[in-house]
Design a protein around this motif. Structure first.
Motif, PDB file in Angstrom:
ATOM      1  N   LYS A 158     -29.507  -0.270  -3.325  1.00 25.71           N
ATOM      2  CA  LYS A 158     -28.349   0.474  -2.840  1.00 25.71           C
ATOM      3  C   LYS A 158     -28.414   1.968  -3.159  1.00 25.71           C
ATOM      4  CE  LYS A 158     -25.526  -3.648  -3.281  1.00 25.71           C
ATOM      5  NZ  LYS A 158     -24.521  -4.373  -4.091  1.00 25.71           N
ATOM      6  N   SER A 159     -29.529   2.421  -3.717  1.00 30.38           N
ATOM      7  CA  SER A 159     -29.673   3.850  -4.030  1.00 30.38           C
ATOM      8  C   SER A 159     -30.181   4.575  -2.781  1.00 30.38           C
ATOM      9  CB  SER A 159     -30.646   4.038  -5.200  1.00 30.38           C
ATOM     10  OG  SER A 159     -30.171   3.393  -6.359  1.00 30.38           O
ATOM     11  N   LEU A 160     -29.290   4.707  -1.818  1.00 31.30           N
ATOM     12  CA  LEU A 160     -29.666   5.226  -0.508  1.00 31.30           C
ATOM     13  C   LEU A 160     -29.128   6.633  -0.292  1.00 31.30           C
ATOM     14  CD1 LEU A 160     -28.780   2.041   1.591  1.00 31.30           C
ATOM     15  CD2 LEU A 160     -30.980   2.625   0.546  1.00 31.30           C
ATOM     16  N   THR A 161     -29.954   7.495   0.263  1.00 30.75           N
ATOM     17  CA  THR A 161     -29.521   8.814   0.703  1.00 30.75           C
ATOM     18  C   THR A 161     -29.523   8.800   2.224  1.00 30.75           C
ATOM     19  OG1 THR A 161     -30.534   9.833  -1.247  1.00 30.75           O
ATOM     20  CG2 THR A 161     -29.925  11.291   0.575  1.00 30.75           C
ATOM     21  N   LEU A 162     -28.337   8.958   2.814  1.00 27.98           N
ATOM     22  CA  LEU A 162     -28.178   8.832   4.257  1.00 27.98           C
ATOM     23  C   LEU A 162     -27.894  10.178   4.901  1.00 27.98           C
ATOM     24  CD1 LEU A 162     -25.895   5.647   4.274  1.00 27.98           C
ATOM     25  CD2 LEU A 162     -28.378   5.735   4.600  1.00 27.98           C
ATOM     26  N   GLU A 163     -28.336  10.317   6.137  1.00 28.63           N
ATOM     27  CA  GLU A 163     -28.122  11.546   6.900  1.00 28.63           C
ATOM     28  C   GLU A 163     -27.743  11.175   8.329  1.00 28.63           C
ATOM     29  OE1 GLU A 163     -30.926  15.235   7.008  1.00 28.63           O
ATOM     30  OE2 GLU A 163     -31.619  13.856   8.567  1.00 28.63           O
ATOM     31  N   LEU A 164     -26.766  11.883   8.892  1.00 24.11           N
ATOM     32  CA  LEU A 164     -26.391  11.650  10.282  1.00 24.11           C
ATOM     33  C   LEU A 164     -27.506  12.083  11.219  1.00 24.11           C
ATOM     34  CD1 LEU A 164     -22.726  13.016  10.410  1.00 24.11           C
ATOM     35  CD2 LEU A 164     -23.424  10.614  10.359  1.00 24.11           C
TER      36      LEU A 164
END
Length: 244
Positions: A109-115
């Motif tokens: 769950k250590s996620l870095t998200l970008e649109l």
């Protein structure tokens, strides 16, 4: 853009329901720790091969987990216990399996998200037309926090996640929950997503028109399947408003 013929006399769309990951957001660095690296760091490297790929150890598509989705604490405990039980099946010693599962869950769950670049303008345009914007995602409990972290909260009217509904796409119940959250009937909704079974076949089976998003930089490999009736295909969300 390639589209299927739109059936004549279709009711007007009142809500557009989007998949989340791969459709609106993508994973960017720093990447989450691999499960293999967690095993190695804990001195359990001999079990990595039996464990397998980290993205294949979660709940299966279509799985029914409603018995565990009664509240957040129960669901989160079940997520960790699934990993613990799998570790035991792979031969991990019992005294190591629990702490290992906790760390694997945290790593996953250590996620870095970008649109994606086309998201904000298109969602704003849809809402400017008076359409409701919904989300329907095979995601963790905290979809609302992920949405907020990406700056989408003001552009989304409703969202459902498999963790809270208790079933994963393409189970029919999650689409019904998304329709209910948006306050529309199946024939008044359009579903948009990048995964064929979950975002096209599943919605169509529930009477929802579907748009298959086939981005040039997609996470999904392979060849795009032929389009059935009531489905369209686009390569960018910028092409979506003209379908409406």
């Amino acid at each position: 853009m390639t589209t299927a013929q739109r059936p004549g006399g279709s009711p007007a769309v009142k809500a557009v329901i989007f998949d989340f990951y791969g459709t609106l957001v993508r994973l960017v660095p720093p990447m989450p720790p691999s499960h293999a690296s967690v095993f190695e760091r804990r001195g359990l490297g001999e079990y990595v091969e039996r464990w397998g790929d980290q993205w294949s150890v979660g709940p299966a598509d279509g799985e029914d987990n409603r018995a565990h989705s009664v509240d957040e604490a129960t669901y989160r405990a079940w997520e960790v216990d699934r990993l613990r039980r799998r570790a035991l099946e792979c031969g991990v010693p019992a005294e190591e399996a629990g702490p290992l599962a906790v760390e694997l869950d945290r790593a996953t769950k250590s996620l870095t998200l970008e649109l994606f670049p086309d998201v904000t303008a298109v969602l704003a345009q849809l809402r400017g037309r008076g359409l409701r914007v919904g989300l329907c995602s095979n995601w963790y409990w905290d979809l609302d926090r992920a949405v907020a972290s990406c700056g989408l909260s003001d552009l989304v009217d409703a969202g459902v996640t498999s963790a809270r509904v208790g079933v994963r796409k393409p189970h029919p119940a999650i689409y019904r929950a998304a329709l209910d959250a948006c306050g529309v009937a199946p024939e008044e909704a359009l579903f948009v997503g990048d995964v064929w079974a979950a975002d096209v076949v599943g919605p169509l089976a529930g009477g929802i028109r579907a748009v298959h998003l086939w981005r040039p930089d997609r996470a999904v490999d392979g060849v795009a399947p032929p389009l059935p009736d009531r489905a369209h295909r686009i390569t960018s969300l910028h092409s979506l408003p003209e379908l409406l």
